[in-house]
Write a protein that holds these residues in place. Structure first.
Motif, PDB file in Angstrom:
ATOM      1  N   LEU A  10     -13.740   6.314  -8.291  1.00 58.93           N
ATOM      2  CA  LEU A  10     -13.164   5.201  -9.042  1.00 58.93           C
ATOM      3  C   LEU A  10     -11.851   5.605  -9.707  1.00 58.93           C
ATOM      4  N   ALA A  11     -11.843   6.807 -10.310  1.00 56.60           N
ATOM      5  CA  ALA A  11     -10.608   7.282 -10.940  1.00 56.60           C
ATOM      6  C   ALA A  11      -9.516   7.527  -9.909  1.00 56.60           C
ATOM      7  N   PHE A  12      -9.918   8.119  -8.776  1.00 55.55           N
ATOM      8  CA  PHE A  12      -8.932   8.432  -7.736  1.00 55.55           C
ATOM      9  C   PHE A  12      -8.311   7.164  -7.161  1.00 55.55           C
ATOM     10  N   PHE A  13      -9.137   6.172  -6.819  1.00 51.23           N
ATOM     11  CA  PHE A  13      -8.603   4.957  -6.213  1.00 51.23           C
ATOM     12  C   PHE A  13      -7.840   4.112  -7.221  1.00 51.23           C
ATOM     13  N   TYR A  14      -8.174   4.209  -8.500  1.00 48.83           N
ATOM     14  CA  TYR A  14      -7.347   3.561  -9.508  1.00 48.83           C
ATOM     15  C   TYR A  14      -5.963   4.220  -9.556  1.00 48.83           C
ATOM     16  N   LEU A  15      -5.938   5.560  -9.431  1.00 46.83           N
ATOM     17  CA  LEU A  15      -4.658   6.270  -9.387  1.00 46.83           C
ATOM     18  C   LEU A  15      -3.859   5.880  -8.148  1.00 46.83           C
ATOM     19  N   VAL A  16      -4.568   5.750  -7.006  1.00 46.68           N
ATOM     20  CA  VAL A  16      -3.886   5.320  -5.775  1.00 46.68           C
ATOM     21  C   VAL A  16      -3.291   3.928  -5.954  1.00 46.68           C
ATOM     22  N   ALA A  17      -4.087   3.009  -6.528  1.00 43.15           N
ATOM     23  CA  ALA A  17      -3.581   1.653  -6.763  1.00 43.15           C
ATOM     24  C   ALA A  17      -2.386   1.660  -7.706  1.00 43.15           C
ATOM     25  N   THR A  18      -2.453   2.549  -8.733  1.00 46.62           N
ATOM     26  CA  THR A  18      -1.335   2.649  -9.674  1.00 46.62           C
ATOM     27  C   THR A  18      -0.065   3.127  -8.981  1.00 46.62           C
ATOM     28  N   ARG A  19      -0.219   4.147  -8.116  1.00 47.62           N
ATOM     29  CA  ARG A  19       0.965   4.661  -7.399  1.00 47.62           C
ATOM     30  C   ARG A  19       1.541   3.603  -6.458  1.00 47.62           C
ATOM     31  N   LEU A  20       0.666   2.895  -5.752  1.00 51.52           N
ATOM     32  CA  LEU A  20       1.149   1.841  -4.862  1.00 51.52           C
ATOM     33  C   LEU A  20       1.836   0.740  -5.654  1.00 51.52           C
ATOM     34  N   ASN A  21       1.261   0.411  -6.814  1.00 50.47           N
ATOM     35  CA  ASN A  21       1.860  -0.611  -7.667  1.00 50.47           C
ATOM     36  C   ASN A  21       3.243  -0.201  -8.128  1.00 50.47           C
ATOM     37  N   ARG A  22       3.391   1.066  -8.507  1.00 47.15           N
ATOM     38  CA  ARG A  22       4.693   1.552  -8.968  1.00 47.15           C
ATOM     39  C   ARG A  22       5.710   1.567  -7.826  1.00 47.15           C
ATOM     40  N   SER A  23       5.249   1.939  -6.635  1.00 53.52           N
ATOM     41  CA  SER A  23       6.156   1.937  -5.482  1.00 53.52           C
ATOM     42  C   SER A  23       6.659   0.529  -5.194  1.00 53.52           C
ATOM     43  N   VAL A  24       5.742  -0.431  -5.261  1.00 54.84           N
ATOM     44  CA  VAL A  24       6.147  -1.817  -5.033  1.00 54.84           C
ATOM     45  C   VAL A  24       7.125  -2.273  -6.121  1.00 54.84           C
ATOM     46  N   SER A  25       6.882  -1.885  -7.373  1.00 55.50           N
ATOM     47  CA  SER A  25       7.783  -2.257  -8.464  1.00 55.50           C
ATOM     48  C   SER A  25       9.173  -1.674  -8.256  1.00 55.50           C
ATOM     49  N   VAL A  26       9.218  -0.406  -7.816  1.00 52.28           N
ATOM     50  CA  VAL A  26      10.521   0.220  -7.534  1.00 52.28           C
ATOM     51  C   VAL A  26      11.237  -0.522  -6.416  1.00 52.28           C
ATOM     52  N   SER A  27      10.488  -0.882  -5.362  1.00 52.99           N
ATOM     53  CA  SER A  27      11.100  -1.619  -4.258  1.00 52.99           C
ATOM     54  C   SER A  27      11.646  -2.964  -4.723  1.00 52.99           C
ATOM     55  N   LEU A  28      10.875  -3.658  -5.562  1.00 47.68           N
ATOM     56  CA  LEU A  28      11.354  -4.936  -6.086  1.00 47.68           C
ATOM     57  C   LEU A  28      12.589  -4.759  -6.958  1.00 47.68           C
ATOM     58  N   ALA A  29      12.594  -3.673  -7.767  1.00 46.39           N
ATOM     59  CA  ALA A  29      13.754  -3.421  -8.635  1.00 46.39           C
ATOM     60  C   ALA A  29      15.000  -3.134  -7.805  1.00 46.39           C
ATOM     61  N   LEU A  30      14.840  -2.316  -6.766  1.00 45.92           N
ATOM     62  CA  LEU A  30      15.985  -1.996  -5.903  1.00 45.92           C
ATOM     63  C   LEU A  30      16.470  -3.237  -5.163  1.00 45.92           C
ATOM     64  N   GLN A  31      15.514  -4.071  -4.716  1.00 45.35           N
ATOM     65  CA  GLN A  31      15.905  -5.292  -4.028  1.00 45.35           C
ATOM     66  C   GLN A  31      16.669  -6.223  -4.963  1.00 45.35           C
ATOM     67  N   ALA A  32      16.185  -6.304  -6.233  1.00 44.90           N
ATOM     68  CA  ALA A  32      16.878  -7.141  -7.205  1.00 44.90           C
ATOM     69  C   ALA A  32      18.294  -6.630  -7.473  1.00 44.90           C
ATOM     70  N   GLU A  33      18.435  -5.293  -7.610  1.00 46.46           N
ATOM     71  CA  GLU A  33      19.769  -4.722  -7.810  1.00 46.46           C
ATOM     72  C   GLU A  33      20.651  -4.954  -6.592  1.00 46.46           C
ATOM     73  N   ILE A  69      -5.906  -3.250  -0.779  1.00 42.90           N
ATOM     74  CA  ILE A  69      -5.589  -4.685  -0.762  1.00 42.90           C
ATOM     75  C   ILE A  69      -5.034  -5.143  -2.109  1.00 42.90           C
ATOM     76  N   CYS A  70      -5.597  -4.662  -3.192  1.00 42.78           N
ATOM     77  CA  CYS A  70      -5.285  -5.176  -4.533  1.00 42.78           C
ATOM     78  C   CYS A  70      -4.380  -4.254  -5.334  1.00 42.78           C
ATOM     79  N   SER A  71      -3.536  -3.477  -4.661  1.00 48.05           N
ATOM     80  CA  SER A  71      -2.670  -2.543  -5.394  1.00 48.05           C
ATOM     81  C   SER A  71      -1.652  -3.265  -6.270  1.00 48.05           C
ATOM     82  N   ALA A  72      -1.283  -4.507  -5.907  1.00 50.44           N
ATOM     83  CA  ALA A  72      -0.324  -5.253  -6.723  1.00 50.44           C
ATOM     84  C   ALA A  72      -0.909  -5.619  -8.084  1.00 50.44           C
ATOM     85  N   LEU A  73      -2.256  -5.667  -8.185  1.00 49.50           N
ATOM     86  CA  LEU A  73      -2.940  -5.893  -9.465  1.00 49.50           C
ATOM     87  C   LEU A  73      -3.899  -4.722  -9.644  1.00 49.50           C
TER      88      LEU A  73
END
Length: 507
Positions: A210-233, A167-171
């Protein structure tokens, strides 16, 4: 003989397949392409990510409270009593506070300067929920008869981590804010009341989770950032392409306006150009024929003949330019009447016969019998056939032959074909000779150069009669020009019209 079908020009018989290069347009498109290609790094989209986190909290507001309620119901059924209900009420209340924060942010909105403050507020809200999960780590029930309750606690915490990470991968720091304290609390309690190796294993699993799910959240966050960057471009590229398209449309509009103004100007200059030229032709002819008396100097007679010949050539040039201009300006009107295509073709052959015989060229007409009248403009048909014959005579070598065919098409229409055994046209030059003022390499080398307007005018006149014009050619074998008129222009029913072998070839 292999035939190459020419590409038809448009109504204005202007060759638009090679548009002039717009420098401003090229710069805009190149800049957009460079921006899309360069990828120095992903832009930070903190504000967008914060709004995505807000929407995720609002949409999934009931998920964790429902999970907590299920745990509380199971605890009551297992005999925990009031403690598990108190824990559930406190923890759900903390999640309600987090949900109200999200509603507040969605309602008021934020600026870029407020992003950091709201990130801290959200992390504080998630830290409050960690108090509820830390309280859950303190729960115990010696009367329940569940010896592995610490294992169940660890499993519940891991499941809550998984839900929160999704739920909170964006943060991504929210997973740490919400579960660092519960994991430490569980570890302290397990260390002080260590009863079996299973609890030690659970402690390891909690830290690993805790470490694993933080890594999962980080990967999801990066994927969302890439999607936003591509959408902006993509949005930027679309905006720049729209700008380039607008520039292109404006350039095309101006070019069409300029072309139309030119055509209208030339069409209106017909009288002004022809009047003095007719006087030149008349007086030069009088001088060349010595109507008013003999000219003693033979050189003057030759000059008068040259003036007349040059005037005739200039008049033909002006007539072709004015015809093309009237067609482009939409001022070329046709007067339709019933005509026999064979009669027009015979007249044109008779007019060109002398010029052909001077070069030793044979004109061989092949007319099908039983041709019926069709509705057409006599002047236009005569100009079509004369232009085709003039071209054929110009490029046919001495002692050559030109075949002129008039007949039925397989679809019930009529056609006229002019075929010579001249040098032919290279395939890549056929679109050139069909464009206005276009001349092939053979025409340029020929001593009788023209304006390059004959075939474009023919093509335009055929199109004005709803027909089709085709140019077939092969090097060193000759060229065939074919004008096809539709069945709709034939004045009688064509069901019983004769079909020859030649007609079947022309579809």
């Amino acid at each position: 003989m292999a035939l190459l079908d020419a590409i038809s020009a448009d109504k204005n018989i202007v060759d638009r397949r090679k548009l002039p290069r717009n420098k401003d347009l090229s710069v805009v498109v190149r800049r957009a392409r460079d921006r899309l290609m360069e990828h120095a790094g992903i832009r930070h989209f903190e504000r967008e990510l914060l709004f995505m986190h807000t929407r995720a909290l609002i949409v999934n507001a009931a998920m964790l409270p429902l999970f907590i309620t299920l745990i509380a119901v199971a605890g009551v059924l297992a005999g925990f009593g009031r403690d598990v209900v108190v824990w559930a009420g406190i923890t759900i209340g903390l999640y309600v506070i987090l949900g109200l924060l999200a509603r507040r942010l969605e309602k008021i909105g934020i600026t870029n300067e407020q992003v950091k403050n709201w990130q801290i507020i959200y992390l504080g809200g998630h830290f409050l929920t960690s108090m509820g999960w830390a309280y859950f780590s303190f729960l115990s029930c010696s009367t329940c008869g569940i010896s592995l309750f610490p294992v169940i606690q660890a499993v519940v915490l891991i499941l809550a981590m998984a839900i929160t990470a999704i739920i909170c991968s964006a943060l991504r720091a929210a997973i740490l804010a919400a579960f660092t304290v519960p994991v430490i609390t569980y570890t302290i309690l397990a260390t002080s009341h260590l009863q079996s190796p299973i609890q030690a294993t659970m402690v390891v699993m909690l830290f690993a989770g805790l470490a694993f799910f933080y890594l999962v959240a980080t990967r999801l966050n990066r994927s969302v950032s890439v999607s936003l960057a591509l959408q902006a471009e993509k949005d930027a590229l679309i905006a720049e392409l729209e700008t380039a398209n607008a520039m292109s449309d404006e350039g095309r509009r101006r070019a069409e306006e300029a072309n139309l103004a030119k055509s209208r100007f030339l069409a209106s200059m017909s009288h002004e150009l022809r009047t003095p030229l007719n006087a030149i032709l008349g007086f030069s002819e009088v001088m060349a024929k010595e109507v008013l008396g003999p000219i003693q100097n033979s050189t003057y007679r030759e000059y008068a003949g040259d003036i007349h010949a040059s005037g005739v050539h200039l008049l033909n040039l002006i007539n072709e330019i004015l015809d093309l201009s009237r067609i482009e300006a939409g001022r070329y009107s046709i007067n339709e009447e019933p005509l026999l295509l064979t009669d027009i073709a015979e007249e044109c052959i008779h007019m060109m016969d002398l010029k052909a015989r001077n070069k030793g060229i044979r004109l061989l007409p092949q007319f099908e019998t039983g041709m019926w009248p069709m509705q057409a403009d006599e002047r236009s048909l005569r100009q079509i056939i004369l232009n085709l014959l003039a071209n054929a005579v110009k490029f046919t070598p001495q002692n050559g032959r030109i075949d002129i065919k008039v007949g039925w098409t397989a679809g019930g229409g009529q056609y006229v074909s002019v075929r010579d055994n001249g040098p032919g046209i290279p395939p890549e030059e056929i679109p050139v000779v069909l464009s206005a003022f276009g001349q092939g390499s053979i025409a340029i080398k020929n001593a009788e150069q023209g304006t390059g307007l004959g075939l474009p005018i023919v093509q335009a006149l055929v199109h004005m009669h709803d027909g089709e014009f085709h140019l077939f050619s092969k090097l060193r074998e000759g060229t065939e020009a074919l004008a096809v008129f539709p069945r709709a222009r034939v004045l009688q029913n064509m069901d019983s019209a004769p079909k020859s072998a030649a007609a079947k070839k022309v579809a």
